[in-house]
Design an enzyme around this catalytic site. Structure first.
Site, short mmCIF file in Angstrom:
data_model
loop_
_atom_site.label_atom_id
_atom_site.label_comp_id
_atom_site.label_asym_id
_atom_site.label_seq_id
_atom_site.Cartn_x
_atom_site.Cartn_y
_atom_site.Cartn_z
N GLY A 72 -43.64 -43.13 36.84
CA GLY A 72 -43.96 -43.74 35.55
C GLY A 72 -42.89 -44.76 35.18
O GLY A 72 -43.19 -45.92 34.82
N HIS A 73 -41.63 -44.34 35.28
CA HIS A 73 -40.53 -45.27 34.99
C HIS A 73 -40.55 -46.45 35.96
O HIS A 73 -40.35 -47.60 35.57
CB HIS A 73 -39.18 -44.56 35.12
CG HIS A 73 -38.99 -43.39 34.20
ND1 HIS A 73 -38.97 -42.09 34.64
CD2 HIS A 73 -38.79 -43.33 32.85
CE1 HIS A 73 -38.77 -41.29 33.61
NE2 HIS A 73 -38.66 -42.00 32.52
N GLN A 190 -44.14 -43.28 19.75
CA GLN A 190 -42.86 -43.97 19.95
C GLN A 190 -43.09 -45.47 20.09
O GLN A 190 -42.43 -46.29 19.45
CB GLN A 190 -42.19 -43.41 21.21
CG GLN A 190 -41.05 -44.25 21.75
CD GLN A 190 -40.34 -43.56 22.91
OE1 GLN A 190 -39.66 -42.58 22.72
NE2 GLN A 190 -40.50 -44.09 24.11
N SER A 222 -44.02 -36.92 33.82
CA SER A 222 -43.00 -36.71 32.80
C SER A 222 -41.79 -36.07 33.47
O SER A 222 -41.95 -35.24 34.37
CB SER A 222 -43.54 -35.79 31.71
OG SER A 222 -42.46 -35.30 30.91
N SER A 223 -40.61 -36.45 33.00
CA SER A 223 -39.39 -35.80 33.53
C SER A 223 -39.45 -34.31 33.25
O SER A 223 -38.87 -33.50 33.98
CB SER A 223 -38.16 -36.40 32.88
OG SER A 223 -38.16 -37.81 33.03
P1 AMP Z 1 -38.25 -41.16 29.00
O1 AMP Z 1 -37.24 -41.25 30.10
O2 AMP Z 1 -39.14 -39.98 29.09
O3 AMP Z 1 -37.64 -41.38 27.64
O4 AMP Z 1 -39.23 -42.41 29.21
C1 AMP Z 1 -38.73 -43.70 29.32
C2 AMP Z 1 -39.88 -44.68 29.24
O5 AMP Z 1 -40.80 -44.39 30.29
C3 AMP Z 1 -40.68 -44.56 27.93
O6 AMP Z 1 -41.08 -45.87 27.54
C4 AMP Z 1 -41.85 -43.71 28.33
O7 AMP Z 1 -42.99 -43.92 27.53
C5 AMP Z 1 -42.09 -44.22 29.75
N1 AMP Z 1 -42.84 -43.23 30.53
C6 AMP Z 1 -42.52 -41.91 30.71
N2 AMP Z 1 -43.49 -41.30 31.44
C7 AMP Z 1 -44.41 -42.24 31.71
C8 AMP Z 1 -45.66 -42.25 32.41
N3 AMP Z 1 -46.14 -41.14 32.97
N4 AMP Z 1 -46.36 -43.39 32.48
C9 AMP Z 1 -45.90 -44.53 31.89
N5 AMP Z 1 -44.73 -44.60 31.22
C10 AMP Z 1 -44.00 -43.48 31.13
#
Ligand code: AMP
Length: 329
Positions: A72-73, A190, A222-223
């Site tokens: 995703g990232h 967010q 997701s992490s």
């Molecule tokens: P995080 O590290 O969870 O704070 O996420 C960092 C960025 O990656 C944020 O903009 C999230 O919305 C995005 N993100 C996390 N998981 C996904 C995913 N499965 N698909 C797309 N973007 C993601």
């Protein structure tokens, strides 16, 4: 403390070897080493400032993360890379957006693997500060307020979360001096609040949304998925399945969407659903039965020890359905 010198190599050069543009007598190491250059890693404000000033163009996009990077990232980074000359990734676990009973201490920390992903994706700079770098005076007395949109849905379960999130996003926009910032649709509330902050407070930053990246079986990446046991993971599939079922019912109107999604969730008693809503994408208010148009179907729930969220933009009404395909990495 690390020293104030930015580390790593500048993309486009090879470790220990510098060649001028147009240098056709470059040595063998340069010709054979086709690996992407590592990003500059900045840990302090000075290191970031130096690395940022070394970029030869102000067309800089930022991807803000909490680390434990996944596809995703990586997709956010690739999208940013397509349009912008330079990409900065921030890796920062922001204590301000975690409640006292949340998972800050157990959040996965995988910096080396994160750096590999950033290298492969052609990131220019990775900014990975500690909290004392971001908040040198401790808890900031002044914070960005998310306002009423920050009190509903996720905000109801996580008081203060969005104020803490916006505060760090604002700071990171200033520190990276970015012209664009890429965020995932996965965190729809967010994303909405960041858009609102940039508009309401005149941040000169273009906010770009990237559709949710999913595992082949539909689970949103997701992490926090690393916390799930095998059986939790099976259970968690009901969230995306509910969204899909709701979207399929979109031509029949809002109550059909909610009914179809709820029917999937009630079949999975091990998922403790926090909310399932069909809301207007700009106001996050429940859409009334007569509503036709774009809406956000969003769900949150606890599976095992893990709180998960997911959502799907849908078009409600004739010809309606999901507005995002169930993308795969
Ligand atoms: P995080 O590290 O969870 O704070 O996420 C960092 C960025 O990656 C944020 O903009 C999230 O919305 C995005 N993100 C996390 N998981 C996904 C995913 N499965 N698909 C797309 N973007 C993601």
């Amino acid at each position: 403390m690390t020293d104030t010198t930015a580390t790593g190599t500048t993309p486009g050069t090879t470790t220990g070897t510098t060649t001028g543009a147009g240098d056709h007598t470059a040595d063998a190491a340069v010709i054979t080493d086709m690996r992407p250059a590592s990003p500059v890693v900045a840990r302090t404000r000075d290191e970031l400032s130096e690395a940022r000033s070394a970029l030869d163009d102000d067309d800089v996009a930022v991807v803000m993360t909490m680390g434990a990077l996944h596809e995703g990232h990586a997709t956010l980074i690739h999208q940013a890379r397509k349009t912008h000359r330079h990409v900065v990734v921030t890796i920062f676990l922001n204590p301000l957006q975690f409640g006292p009973k949340e998972d800050l201490s157990r959040y996965p920390r995988t910096f080396d693997a994160d750096l590999e992903i950033c290298t492969a994706a052609g990131v220019d700079v990775v900014f990975a500060p500690t909290p004392d770098v971001i908040y040198p005076d401790g808890d900031p007395g002044v914070r960005v307020s998310a306002g009423p949109l920050g009190d509903v849905l996720e905000g109801q379960s996580r008081p203060g979360h969005f104020d803490g999130m916006l505060t760090v996003v604002g700071k990171l926009m200033h520190l990276t001096r970015c012209s664009a910032a890429y965020f995932g649709q996965k965190d729809a509330q967010q994303l909405l609040l960041i858009r609102r902050m940039c508009r309401d407070l005149d941040f000169p930053v273009r906010v770009v949304a990237v559709p949710t990246v999913r595992e082949p079986d539909g689970l949103a990446m997701s992490s926090r998925n690393t916390y799930l046991t095998d059986s939790d993971r099976e259970t968690a599939l009901c969230l995306s399945a509910a969204l899909r079922a709701g979207a399929d019912a979109a031509p029949e109107g809002p109550s059909a969407v909610r009914r179809a999604a709820r029917a999937v969730l009630v079949r999975e008693p091990l998922a403790l659903v926090d909310y399932l809503v069909l809301v207007h994408p700009d106001t996050l208010e429940d859409v009334p039965e007569w509503y036709r148009g774009e809406a956000l179907l969003a769900v949150a729930g606890r599976v095992g020890t893990t709180r998960l969220i997911d959502n799907l933009p849908v078009l409600v009404g004739p010809g309606g359905g999901a507005l995002e395909t169930f993308s795969q990495p």
